[in-house]
Design an enzyme around this catalytic site. Sequence first.
Site, PDB file in Angstrom:
ATOM      1  N   GLN A   1     -71.714  29.623  -7.612  1.00  0.00           N
ATOM      2  CA  GLN A   1     -72.397  30.694  -8.331  1.00  0.00           C
ATOM      3  C   GLN A   1     -71.892  32.077  -7.924  1.00  0.00           C
ATOM      4  O   GLN A   1     -71.789  32.967  -8.748  1.00  0.00           O
ATOM      5  CB  GLN A   1     -73.915  30.658  -8.059  1.00  0.00           C
ATOM      6  CG  GLN A   1     -74.656  29.567  -8.795  1.00  0.00           C
ATOM      7  CD  GLN A   1     -74.521  28.224  -8.118  1.00  0.00           C
ATOM      8  OE1 GLN A   1     -74.432  28.152  -6.890  1.00  0.00           O
ATOM      9  NE2 GLN A   1     -74.511  27.175  -8.899  1.00  0.00           N
TER      10      GLN A   1
ATOM     11  N   ASN B   1     -79.687  27.194 -16.040  1.00  0.00           N
ATOM     12  CA  ASN B   1     -78.885  26.116 -15.482  1.00  0.00           C
ATOM     13  C   ASN B   1     -77.956  26.707 -14.423  1.00  0.00           C
ATOM     14  O   ASN B   1     -76.887  27.224 -14.727  1.00  0.00           O
ATOM     15  CB  ASN B   1     -78.079  25.461 -16.605  1.00  0.00           C
ATOM     16  CG  ASN B   1     -77.396  24.196 -16.153  1.00  0.00           C
ATOM     17  OD1 ASN B   1     -77.030  24.071 -14.988  1.00  0.00           O
ATOM     18  ND2 ASN B   1     -77.215  23.269 -17.068  1.00  0.00           N
ATOM     19  N   ASP B   2     -78.401  26.621 -13.178  1.00  0.00           N
ATOM     20  CA  ASP B   2     -77.657  27.228 -12.069  1.00  0.00           C
ATOM     21  C   ASP B   2     -76.226  26.722 -11.971  1.00  0.00           C
ATOM     22  O   ASP B   2     -75.400  27.326 -11.288  1.00  0.00           O
ATOM     23  CB  ASP B   2     -78.352  26.869 -10.748  1.00  0.00           C
ATOM     24  CG  ASP B   2     -79.374  27.907 -10.346  1.00  0.00           C
ATOM     25  OD1 ASP B   2     -79.201  29.071 -10.720  1.00  0.00           O
ATOM     26  OD2 ASP B   2     -80.335  27.539  -9.655  1.00  0.00           O
ATOM     27  N   CYS B   3     -75.961  25.588 -12.588  1.00  0.00           N
ATOM     28  CA  CYS B   3     -74.654  24.949 -12.403  1.00  0.00           C
ATOM     29  C   CYS B   3     -73.698  25.204 -13.554  1.00  0.00           C
ATOM     30  O   CYS B   3     -72.571  24.724 -13.532  1.00  0.00           O
ATOM     31  CB  CYS B   3     -74.853  23.454 -12.199  1.00  0.00           C
ATOM     32  SG  CYS B   3     -75.892  23.147 -10.779  1.00  0.00           S
TER      33      CYS B   3
ATOM     34  N   ASN C   1     -71.540  27.639 -14.623  1.00  0.00           N
ATOM     35  CA  ASN C   1     -71.010  28.880 -14.033  1.00  0.00           C
ATOM     36  C   ASN C   1     -69.761  29.293 -14.815  1.00  0.00           C
ATOM     37  O   ASN C   1     -68.644  28.909 -14.471  1.00  0.00           O
ATOM     38  CB  ASN C   1     -70.682  28.655 -12.551  1.00  0.00           C
ATOM     39  CG  ASN C   1     -71.795  27.893 -11.840  1.00  0.00           C
ATOM     40  OD1 ASN C   1     -71.568  26.833 -11.268  1.00  0.00           O
ATOM     41  ND2 ASN C   1     -72.994  28.421 -11.924  1.00  0.00           N
TER      42      ASN C   1
END
Length: 811
Positions: free
Chosen positions: A499, A482-484, A486
């Site tokens: 990121q 999940n790139d989001c 953070n």
Amino acid sequence: MRYGFFDDNNKEYVITTPKTPLPWINYLGCNDFFTLISNTCGGYTFYKDAKLLRMTRYRYNDTTPDTNGKYFYIKDGDCIWNPGWQPTKTELDSYECRHGIGYSKFTGAKNDIEASLITFVPVDNPVELTKVTLTNKGTSKKDIQLFSYVEWCLWNADDDMKNYQRNLSIGEVEVVDSTIYHKTEYRERRNHYAVYSVNTKIDGFETSRDEFRGAYNGPDKPAAVIEGKLHNTIASGWYPIASHQINVSLEPGDSKTFVFALGYIENAEDDKWEKPGVINKKKAHELLSRYQTTEDFDKAFNELCNYWNGLLSRFHIESSDEHVNRMVNIWNQYQCMVTFNMSRSASYYETGIGRGMGFRDSCQDLLGFVHLIPDRARERIIDIASTQFQDGSAYHQYQPLTKKGNSDIGSGFNDDPLWLIAGTSAYIRETGDTSILKEMVPYDNDMSVATTLMEHLKRSFDYIVNHKGPHDLPLIGRADWNDCLNLNCFSEHPGESFQCFGPSEGPVAESVFIAGMFVKYGREYAALCKLMGDTAEEARVLGEVDKMIAAIEKDGWDGEWFVRAYDAYSHKVGSKECEEGQIYIEPQGMCVMAGVGVDNGNAKKALDSVKAKLDTKYGVMILQPAYTRYHLELGEITSYPPGYKENAGIFCHNNPWISIAETCIGRGDRAFEVYKKTCPSYIEDISEIHRTEPYVYSQMVAGADAKFHGEAKNSWLTGTAAWTFTNISQYILGIYPTLEGLSVNPCTPAAFGDFNITRVYRGVTYHIEIKNPNKVQKGVASLTVDGVEVQGNVIPFDGSKKEVNVVATMN
Ligand code: BGC
């Protein structure tokens, strides 16, 4: 509501109105040369790399959407129209667009003239061909004019959009006979040019856009077309285009056909010029000479169809469910090939100048195309592994042309290394080719420090072993899948990357999702060690896996579901203790797929919680309750309005994880229910709500909290394609490649019925008949291979056979 229909016999989606809710696109090209084309002929073309070698110009985010493409204008008296409706938007008497596998067809008619276009890129040449057929369907003679149109992009699409002080002075073209050559920057740093040609004598051409359109007109009102006359301009700077004029007389019933070719040519450095200032056109002539007649065109088109039919026949199902048949046999596999070619670089939502190839994305895409093109999957694995760092971490992205890691984004996404194991394991299970493990592969493209690929996998695994946090769970770094999410970045000001802001090393945020991955792919790595005879490494790896399972059970379990993560303060994320974001989909899917909790009932509890808390009629949401405010310690995920993207959207990518997880506990009805919710063909009837193409998956569907619940975004380039194909083919239909051979272990809805599958595997064609007389959801009671009963689920591999007949009876 529908805007067309599936034509399964022709493997086409037929769009019957140009006014679809969004442009519905297709991809042309199999190897290096690609075109995106919408249902109104919008789109663009590039060679190898959508950023660095863009051939034609497209404007994202334009006020009039999707109005640059490869257009054909027809002037019939005062009426000017386009067979694909855009850009003039003249109402047509009839319109049809057929998006097929690697080609698109358009038929438009107006005032007794019918224009049909077929456009495709041949399998092995860098050229887009379009056959235009004009027919007089009326009773009186027609004198009409046909105009082609493309706008050249000055190669580097990023620079093309920004550097006007230079770019408006450098455009250069040549025109000879019916061929327009685009040679901007060829004089200095480039050894390539583009051509646009037609196989007939022309009545004029234009290469200056201002001359073609008139300075203040859009493409909908091209002044030269309105005048009915091109002026044979040779562009000098500004905006070079290519347009041909062909005057056509048609008696009633007459047809005329023209073949247009848009090609890419490279010359050797010492062979660039015919004479000073004049480009060497030899290769262009050779290329164009192959496509001079309609017979040449038809032959290349048949080759393309055969190529695709060959690929798609490698997995074929016949069942009583037409949606499954259609998606599995045609569209899902096709979308997997498109993600192979594009990763996340060029679509109508990805501009081609952004992300290039993603490390984790490309590894996952591989799961969906490895059975189609194993050789190219092998090459892809080596390319990806070559961007890994010596400590096992990896560049998050790399550029397809240079194959070099992208240092803007760098590394620190701690799930990345494990995906390399996932992709390599899938490749070996599919092909049996263990030689890949012995290949010498560089780190960060530096061959002087190369090791075997097997060593890369070891370093991938050990990266996690060596990067654990306070709960003995894997450190998350900048983000995991999940790139989001953070957890270490703390981005407070606009413009700071969510990121990349803040350190990726040091903070202690941990991911239960990576822990699940570690168990799943750690075991796959252990199996490879065993296969290669390294039992000591196998034992070490399984020991580490056991430790991780213990850590998940201790601190990754929340009572009714798996915790998502621990933040930088060691607070739980995705727990009933949280005010918002109490349950996340990812660890439920990944941990159960890894087998965690299957024996002690936690897997069932977790999946029941998913159903109770995350399910909607349009798919399973990523988390609940949605975040209603920005949480600095959680990052981008909380920056989205509730219901969109990673903040409680239905992220289609991980819906198949839930479906697969359901098959792991034998619930075929529920696995299939989850499969159906996001399956494009099943939801064709709600195209006005869903809005994106009904033949491919989108990245996201808006969740229950969103204003437009059910609306999809970002179609085509999503890991959903690969994971869904993995889910339906390997888990629901149950044909799973193991290191030893194909295993047959379906988990279907009780009422799914019998089905037949043809599967090409390691050069052998398997005809597999699956019977389910007692309507069970899982379990194979007997398996016969060429009439002989075998024990277990795996068909013993015998490469000396060409065809094998298998009967599996469920019970
Ligand atoms: C990215 C994936 C990521 C997903 C979820 C996609 O846009 O390409 O790498 O896993 O978003 O954040």
